[in-house]
Design a protein around this motif. Structure first.
Motif, PDB file in Angstrom:
ATOM      1  N   THR A  16     -46.564 -55.976 -31.087  1.00  0.00           N
ATOM      2  CA  THR A  16     -45.268 -56.062 -31.222  1.00  0.00           C
ATOM      3  C   THR A  16     -44.037 -55.923 -29.842  1.00  0.00           C
ATOM      4  N   LYS A  17     -43.398 -56.424 -28.903  1.00  0.00           N
ATOM      5  CA  LYS A  17     -42.171 -56.217 -28.142  1.00  0.00           C
ATOM      6  C   LYS A  17     -41.221 -55.098 -28.680  1.00  0.00           C
ATOM      7  N   ASN A  18     -41.103 -54.582 -28.210  1.00  0.00           N
ATOM      8  CA  ASN A  18     -39.833 -53.455 -27.610  1.00  0.00           C
ATOM      9  C   ASN A  18     -39.492 -52.761 -29.299  1.00  0.00           C
ATOM     10  N   GLY A  19     -40.274 -52.393 -29.514  1.00  0.00           N
ATOM     11  CA  GLY A  19     -39.902 -51.777 -31.258  1.00  0.00           C
ATOM     12  C   GLY A  19     -40.144 -51.824 -31.983  1.00  0.00           C
ATOM     13  N   ALA A  20     -40.740 -52.807 -32.248  1.00  0.00           N
ATOM     14  CA  ALA A  20     -40.410 -53.718 -33.670  1.00  0.00           C
ATOM     15  C   ALA A  20     -41.323 -53.992 -34.499  1.00  0.00           C
ATOM     16  N   THR A  21     -41.718 -54.365 -35.848  1.00  0.00           N
ATOM     17  CA  THR A  21     -41.922 -53.949 -36.637  1.00  0.00           C
ATOM     18  C   THR A  21     -43.327 -54.561 -36.879  1.00  0.00           C
ATOM     19  N   VAL A  22     -44.490 -54.775 -37.627  1.00  0.00           N
ATOM     20  CA  VAL A  22     -45.319 -55.196 -37.900  1.00  0.00           C
ATOM     21  C   VAL A  22     -44.824 -55.745 -38.907  1.00  0.00           C
TER      22      VAL A  22
END
Length: 76
Positions: A16-22
């Motif tokens: 994921t990008k920029n700390g996004a959650t799965v």
């Protein structure tokens, strides 16, 4: 009995990008509810002793359905 839960993220996925959650917030809530049912079941199995953790393997399939693959109590 109502419990308040806090979600803590130890690591973020490199997928994921920029700390996004799965998981989405809805998936997180669904998983939390399933985990609470599992914990309640094993708490009864162990005679009400709340001093144990659970090792739970799960997945969300392509359609977003939650499957609990395994649930093992972690008892010292």
């Amino acid at each position: 009995e109502h419990n308040e839960w806090e979600t803590q993220y130890i690591r973020h996925s490199t997928l994921t990008k920029n700390g996004a959650t799965v998981l989405t917030p809805a998936q997180t809530a669904e998983l939390r509810a399933a985990m609470e049912k599992i914990q309640t079941h094993f708490k009864q199995v162990y005679g009400g002793d709340a001093k144990f953790g659970m090792d739970i393997e799960f997945k969300f399939n392509a359609q977003g359905k939650l499957s609990i693959k395994q649930a093992r109590p972690w008892v010292e």
